[in-house]
Design a protein around this motif. Structure first.
Motif, PDB file in Angstrom:
ATOM      1  N   SER A  33      -3.278 -17.138   9.152  1.00  8.25           N
ATOM      2  CA  SER A  33      -3.929 -16.854  10.568  1.00  8.25           C
ATOM      3  C   SER A  33      -4.994 -15.479  10.298  1.00  8.25           C
ATOM      4  N   VAL A  34      -4.570 -14.652   9.375  1.00  9.25           N
ATOM      5  CA  VAL A  34      -5.643 -13.537   8.965  1.00  9.25           C
ATOM      6  C   VAL A  34      -5.561 -13.275   7.387  1.00  9.25           C
ATOM      7  N   PRO A  35      -6.664 -12.800   6.894  1.00 10.50           N
ATOM      8  CA  PRO A  35      -6.694 -12.401   5.646  1.00 10.50           C
ATOM      9  C   PRO A  35      -5.660 -11.571   5.126  1.00 10.50           C
ATOM     10  N   VAL A  36      -5.158 -11.369   3.961  1.00 10.90           N
ATOM     11  CA  VAL A  36      -4.273 -10.572   3.659  1.00 10.90           C
ATOM     12  C   VAL A  36      -4.815  -9.868   2.250  1.00 10.90           C
ATOM     13  N   VAL A  37      -4.833  -8.482   2.058  1.00 11.82           N
ATOM     14  CA  VAL A  37      -5.310  -7.798   0.844  1.00 11.82           C
ATOM     15  C   VAL A  37      -4.020  -6.904   0.505  1.00 11.82           C
ATOM     16  N   ALA A  38      -3.831  -6.814  -0.924  1.00 13.19           N
ATOM     17  CA  ALA A  38      -2.750  -6.061  -1.550  1.00 13.19           C
ATOM     18  C   ALA A  38      -2.861  -5.235  -2.847  1.00 13.19           C
ATOM     19  N   THR A  39      -2.359  -4.238  -3.069  1.00  8.04           N
ATOM     20  CA  THR A  39      -2.559  -3.267  -4.243  1.00  8.04           C
ATOM     21  C   THR A  39      -2.315  -3.892  -5.495  1.00  8.04           C
ATOM     22  N   GLY A  40      -3.002  -3.931  -6.649  1.00  8.44           N
ATOM     23  CA  GLY A  40      -2.733  -4.493  -7.715  1.00  8.44           C
ATOM     24  C   GLY A  40      -2.835  -3.581  -9.036  1.00  8.44           C
ATOM     25  N   THR A  41      -3.119  -2.276  -8.879  1.00 11.66           N
ATOM     26  CA  THR A  41      -3.311  -1.428  -9.968  1.00 11.66           C
ATOM     27  C   THR A  41      -2.225  -0.246  -9.899  1.00 11.66           C
ATOM     28  N   PHE A  42      -1.461  -0.173 -11.225  1.00  5.51           N
ATOM     29  CA  PHE A  42      -0.556   0.831 -10.783  1.00  5.51           C
ATOM     30  C   PHE A  42      -0.381   1.652 -12.057  1.00  5.51           C
ATOM     31  N   GLY A  43      -1.518   1.938 -12.714  1.00  9.57           N
ATOM     32  CA  GLY A  43      -1.813   3.212 -13.737  1.00  9.57           C
ATOM     33  C   GLY A  43      -1.635   2.366 -15.188  1.00  9.57           C
ATOM     34  N   ARG A  68       7.161  -5.889  -5.470  1.00  6.34           N
ATOM     35  CA  ARG A  68       5.869  -5.887  -4.794  1.00  6.34           C
ATOM     36  C   ARG A  68       5.449  -7.222  -4.307  1.00  6.34           C
ATOM     37  N   LEU A  69       5.566  -8.152  -5.440  1.00  4.05           N
ATOM     38  CA  LEU A  69       4.973  -9.592  -5.510  1.00  4.05           C
ATOM     39  C   LEU A  69       6.012 -10.137  -4.403  1.00  4.05           C
ATOM     40  N   LYS A  70       7.004 -10.172  -4.511  1.00  6.51           N
ATOM     41  CA  LYS A  70       7.942 -11.033  -3.424  1.00  6.51           C
ATOM     42  C   LYS A  70       7.359 -10.469  -2.048  1.00  6.51           C
ATOM     43  N   CYS A  90       0.725  -1.211   0.051  1.00 12.99           N
ATOM     44  CA  CYS A  90       0.289   0.148  -0.024  1.00 12.99           C
ATOM     45  C   CYS A  90       0.902   0.996  -0.027  1.00 12.99           C
ATOM     46  N   LEU A  91       0.440   2.263   0.091  1.00 13.55           N
ATOM     47  CA  LEU A  91       1.070   3.697   0.117  1.00 13.55           C
ATOM     48  C   LEU A  91       2.077   3.499   1.359  1.00 13.55           C
ATOM     49  N   SER A  92       1.778   3.195   2.579  1.00 15.36           N
ATOM     50  CA  SER A  92       2.641   3.094   3.578  1.00 15.36           C
ATOM     51  C   SER A  92       3.879   2.326   3.338  1.00 15.36           C
ATOM     52  N   SER A  93       3.482   1.203   2.399  1.00 14.13           N
ATOM     53  CA  SER A  93       4.544   0.435   1.882  1.00 14.13           C
ATOM     54  C   SER A  93       5.579   0.967   1.084  1.00 14.13           C
ATOM     55  N   GLU A  94       5.131   2.217   0.490  1.00 14.58           N
ATOM     56  CA  GLU A  94       6.120   2.722  -0.420  1.00 14.58           C
ATOM     57  C   GLU A  94       5.927   1.922  -1.806  1.00 14.58           C
ATOM     58  N   MET A  95       4.636   1.616  -2.092  1.00 16.45           N
ATOM     59  CA  MET A  95       4.725   0.736  -3.229  1.00 16.45           C
ATOM     60  C   MET A  95       4.964   1.335  -4.356  1.00 16.45           C
ATOM     61  N   PHE A  96       4.820   2.735  -4.644  1.00 18.80           N
ATOM     62  CA  PHE A  96       5.083   3.386  -5.756  1.00 18.80           C
ATOM     63  C   PHE A  96       6.744   3.463  -6.151  1.00 18.80           C
ATOM     64  N   CYS A 153      -6.495   6.196  -2.376  1.00 16.69           N
ATOM     65  CA  CYS A 153      -5.123   6.670  -2.199  1.00 16.69           C
ATOM     66  C   CYS A 153      -4.962   8.075  -2.356  1.00 16.69           C
ATOM     67  N   PRO A 154      -4.131   8.952  -1.785  1.00 17.53           N
ATOM     68  CA  PRO A 154      -3.613  10.304  -2.040  1.00 17.53           C
ATOM     69  C   PRO A 154      -3.226  10.369  -3.053  1.00 17.53           C
ATOM     70  N   VAL A 155      -2.124   9.208  -3.452  1.00 14.90           N
ATOM     71  CA  VAL A 155      -1.408   9.528  -4.678  1.00 14.90           C
ATOM     72  C   VAL A 155      -1.813   8.600  -5.791  1.00 14.90           C
ATOM     73  N   PRO A 156      -2.084   9.206  -7.233  1.00 14.83           N
ATOM     74  CA  PRO A 156      -1.563  10.389  -7.513  1.00 14.83           C
ATOM     75  C   PRO A 156      -2.244  11.466  -7.282  1.00 14.83           C
ATOM     76  N   TYR A 157      -3.507  11.254  -6.815  1.00 12.47           N
ATOM     77  CA  TYR A 157      -4.526  12.319  -6.289  1.00 12.47           C
ATOM     78  C   TYR A 157      -5.745  11.671  -5.597  1.00 12.47           C
ATOM     79  N   LYS A 158      -6.135  12.300  -4.638  1.00  7.85           N
ATOM     80  CA  LYS A 158      -7.374  11.382  -3.891  1.00  7.85           C
ATOM     81  C   LYS A 158      -8.629  11.402  -4.787  1.00  7.85           C
TER      82      LYS A 158
END
Length: 311
Positions: free
Chosen positions: A73-83, A59-61, A46-52, A142-147
């Motif tokens: 133990s818990v569900p995981v979600v992850a960003t998959g769109t980058f323009g 990202r995948l690793k 995500c953005l906190s992950s410095e995904m950009f 996400c606030p980036v590139p604009y919210k």
């Protein structure tokens, strides 16, 4: 997200070594910290992950590493769109889905430009849904590139497809949050997670599935505590104190983020470098003084609530 306990989903940091490489060992330790704190799920990449600032392979690793540590133990979600064209975004959504995540998250501001209207966004969302058959999706304002904040009726249409199970709301508007929950509340698999801690209690009381905020990268156990006790009348005074603490320290925790959150976690005992790939500004003496004060104030609050140490 019907399998998930209502509560806190961290927006995960990415630890780096001092040479700028992803520190997967520290990422594993950080994942364990979130889990020990009682997180109900994990939002990787995500953005906190410095995904950009990560490559596709990084990202995948990183997602796979988080999945391995969580071990179901818990569900995981992850960003998959980058323009780019929707077809290209759909291709990467499929690669992220192949890691086994619960849902792949789409960035609203990358599906339509700032000067494009809601109809264009709707068309592209439906195209993305059509080109990723069977993959559970979510949306992140996400606030980036604009919210780009989704209107409540837009979110309702997307959830009505049966494919959208997650929404991270950053509208900062409790009225919009409540309306989104009202319009989507009858869908058992769907959950809205609020990013804004200024109205955390109101959001939870309105029916939000939980919280997904940067404050959890300072003290995840406190956000879990709030999710667990927001409706507990016997702890009403403490709940209000926690809410005010989050409001009072909002600016401190956003300033030079995520560098300062890594500093804070390191001070708490996590072996993590403060290195960030994003240029988020200088950690000045004033910033450090504020973080040291936050640490002292949190220590007192943690003792009052009798929170168990994570480190």
């Amino acid at each position: 997200m019907d399998t998930i306990k209502k509560g806190f989903i961290p927006v995960m940091l990415t630890p780096f070594s001092e040479d700028g490489a992803v520190d997967y060992e520290a990422l594993g330790h950080l994942t364990e910290v979130y889990l020990r704190a009682g997180a109900s799920g994990l939002f990787a990449n995500c953005l906190s992950s410095e995904m950009f600032e990560l490559t596709d392979e990084e990202r995948l690793k990183a997602i796979r590493h988080v999945m391995a540590v969580a071990d179901g133990s818990v569900p995981v979600v992850a960003t998959g769109t980058f323009g780019g064209p929707v077809s290209r975004q759909a291709d990467f959504v499929k690669r992220v889905a192949d890691t086994g995540v619960e849902a792949v998250i789409a960035i609203t501001g990358l599906l339509a430009a700032e000067d494009e209207n809601d109809r264009t966004l709707d068309e592209r969302v439906m195209q993305l849904i059509m080109e990723t058959p069977g993959i559970p999706l979510g949306f992140y304002e996400c606030p980036v590139p604009y919210k780009r904040v989704l209107k409540p009726e837009q979110l309702e249409r997307y959830v009505d497809t049966g494919r959208v199970i997650y929404h991270k709301d950053t509208s900062l508007d409790i009225g919009q949050v409540a309306e989104k929950i009202h319009l989507t509340g009858k869908r058992s698999r769907f959950g809205l997670y609020d990013a804004y801690m200024g109205h955390a209690i109101e959001s939870l009381r309105a029916g939000a599935a939980g919280l997904s905020c940067i404050q959890g990268n300072y003290f995840p156990e406190l956000i879990v505590w709030l999710c667990d006790h927001y409706a507990d009348q016997s702890k009403a005074a403490e709940v209000n104190i926690v809410q005010q603490f989050l409001i009072d320290n909002m600016d401190v925790m956003h300033d030079v983020y995520p560098t300062v959150s890594k500093y804070f976690l390191r001070k708490r005992g996590l072996n993590i470098s403060t290195f960030t790939r994003r240029n988020v500004g200088e950690v000045s003496r004033a910033v450090l003084r504020n973080i040291e004060q936050l640490y002292a104030d949190y220590t007192r609050l943690s003792n009052r609530l009798e929170l168990q140490p994570l480190f």
